[in-house]
Design an enzyme around this catalytic site. Sequence first.
Site, PDB file in Angstrom:
ATOM      1  N   ARG A   1      61.266  59.747  14.381  1.00  0.00           N
ATOM      2  CA  ARG A   1      60.770  58.366  14.283  1.00  0.00           C
ATOM      3  C   ARG A   1      61.789  57.027  14.182  1.00  0.00           C
ATOM      4  NH1 ARG A   1      57.172  61.303  11.138  1.00  0.00           N
ATOM      5  NH2 ARG A   1      57.863  60.619   9.250  1.00  0.00           N
TER       6      ARG A   1
ATOM      7  N   GLU B   1      61.556  63.259   0.418  1.00  0.00           N
ATOM      8  CA  GLU B   1      60.546  63.269  -0.847  1.00  0.00           C
ATOM      9  C   GLU B   1      59.432  64.473  -0.959  1.00  0.00           C
ATOM     10  OE1 GLU B   1      57.669  60.091   0.530  1.00  0.00           O
ATOM     11  OE2 GLU B   1      56.604  60.058  -1.220  1.00  0.00           O
TER      12      GLU B   1
HETATM   13  P1  AMP Z   1      63.304  59.631   1.955  1.00  0.00           P
HETATM   14  O1  AMP Z   1      64.551  60.658   2.423  1.00  0.00           O
HETATM   15  O2  AMP Z   1      62.529  60.348   0.691  1.00  0.00           O
HETATM   16  O3  AMP Z   1      63.909  58.184   1.786  1.00  0.00           O
HETATM   17  O4  AMP Z   1      62.447  59.864   3.137  1.00  0.00           O
HETATM   18  C1  AMP Z   1      62.297  59.190   4.477  1.00  0.00           C
HETATM   19  C2  AMP Z   1      62.171  59.667   5.657  1.00  0.00           C
HETATM   20  O5  AMP Z   1      61.105  60.710   5.393  1.00  0.00           O
HETATM   21  C3  AMP Z   1      62.048  59.055   6.885  1.00  0.00           C
HETATM   22  O6  AMP Z   1      62.614  59.804   7.858  1.00  0.00           O
HETATM   23  C4  AMP Z   1      60.385  58.844   6.978  1.00  0.00           C
HETATM   24  O7  AMP Z   1      59.961  59.115   8.364  1.00  0.00           O
HETATM   25  C5  AMP Z   1      59.859  60.355   6.052  1.00  0.00           C
HETATM   26  N1  AMP Z   1      58.863  59.868   5.123  1.00  0.00           N
HETATM   27  C6  AMP Z   1      59.037  60.003   3.612  1.00  0.00           C
HETATM   28  N2  AMP Z   1      57.968  59.470   2.982  1.00  0.00           N
HETATM   29  C7  AMP Z   1      57.258  59.031   4.134  1.00  0.00           C
HETATM   30  C8  AMP Z   1      55.635  58.621   3.979  1.00  0.00           C
HETATM   31  N3  AMP Z   1      55.262  58.192   2.730  1.00  0.00           N
HETATM   32  N4  AMP Z   1      55.359  58.222   4.947  1.00  0.00           N
HETATM   33  C9  AMP Z   1      56.001  58.353   6.178  1.00  0.00           C
HETATM   34  N5  AMP Z   1      56.956  58.978   6.379  1.00  0.00           N
HETATM   35  C10 AMP Z   1      57.768  59.143   5.417  1.00  0.00           C
END
Ligand code: AMP
Length: 179
Positions: free
Chosen positions: A66, A103
């Site tokens: 994305r 996450e």
């Molecule tokens: P993080 O590494 O935890 O900061 O997660 C960020 C990545 O995971 C990004 O590439 C987002 O597209 C995806 N992502 C994580 N949590 C979400 C969420 N609640 N909604 C949409 N995309 C998420």
Amino acid sequence: MNRISIGIEDVKNSIRNVPNFPKEGIQFKDVSTAFKDKGIFKFIVSEIRNNYQECGITKVVGIESRGFILGSILAGELHAGFVPIRKPGKLPSETFVQSYDLEYGSDSLEIHTDALDKDDIVLIHDDLLATGGTVNAAVDLVRKFGVAKIYANFFVELDFLGGRKRIAKDIEVWSLIHY
Ligand code: AMP
């Protein structure tokens, strides 16, 4: 949306929240409902572009997948090159690899070893900042090139997960939408 003046609240209202996707307990922020609206999409692009217009960005680094949507448009708007950071096994030439925690789960990211130069001013872009694991892996990859400066931008930031605090202090972080 055809309104003449679109604001941040309109953008926020256009992002769909999908409970329990892709796993129980995750509130997934679906940006496709914002991007499909031509007025909202144009507003998002111009707001982010305006924030970085004076920064001398030479390369926008977009994170799969994305992060490619706005990342490539921002590169065009900022007269910069576009560099993809991709999931394992997708890039055809020699790569640097970095593992990270999500996450929901874990993964690794790759960048071509000839993607950036020492004098590059880099804008890393992803659609969303959650825990910060993904962007930190991207920062580690970009640091391997000894670039001049690194900025990090997100369309959406989930403030309550504290990802920003986990990003190194020398990286300037800015997000358009906050939850
Ligand atoms: P993080 O590494 O935890 O900061 O997660 C960020 C990545 O995971 C990004 O590439 C987002 O597209 C995806 N992502 C994580 N949590 C979400 C969420 N609640 N909604 C949409 N995309 C998420």
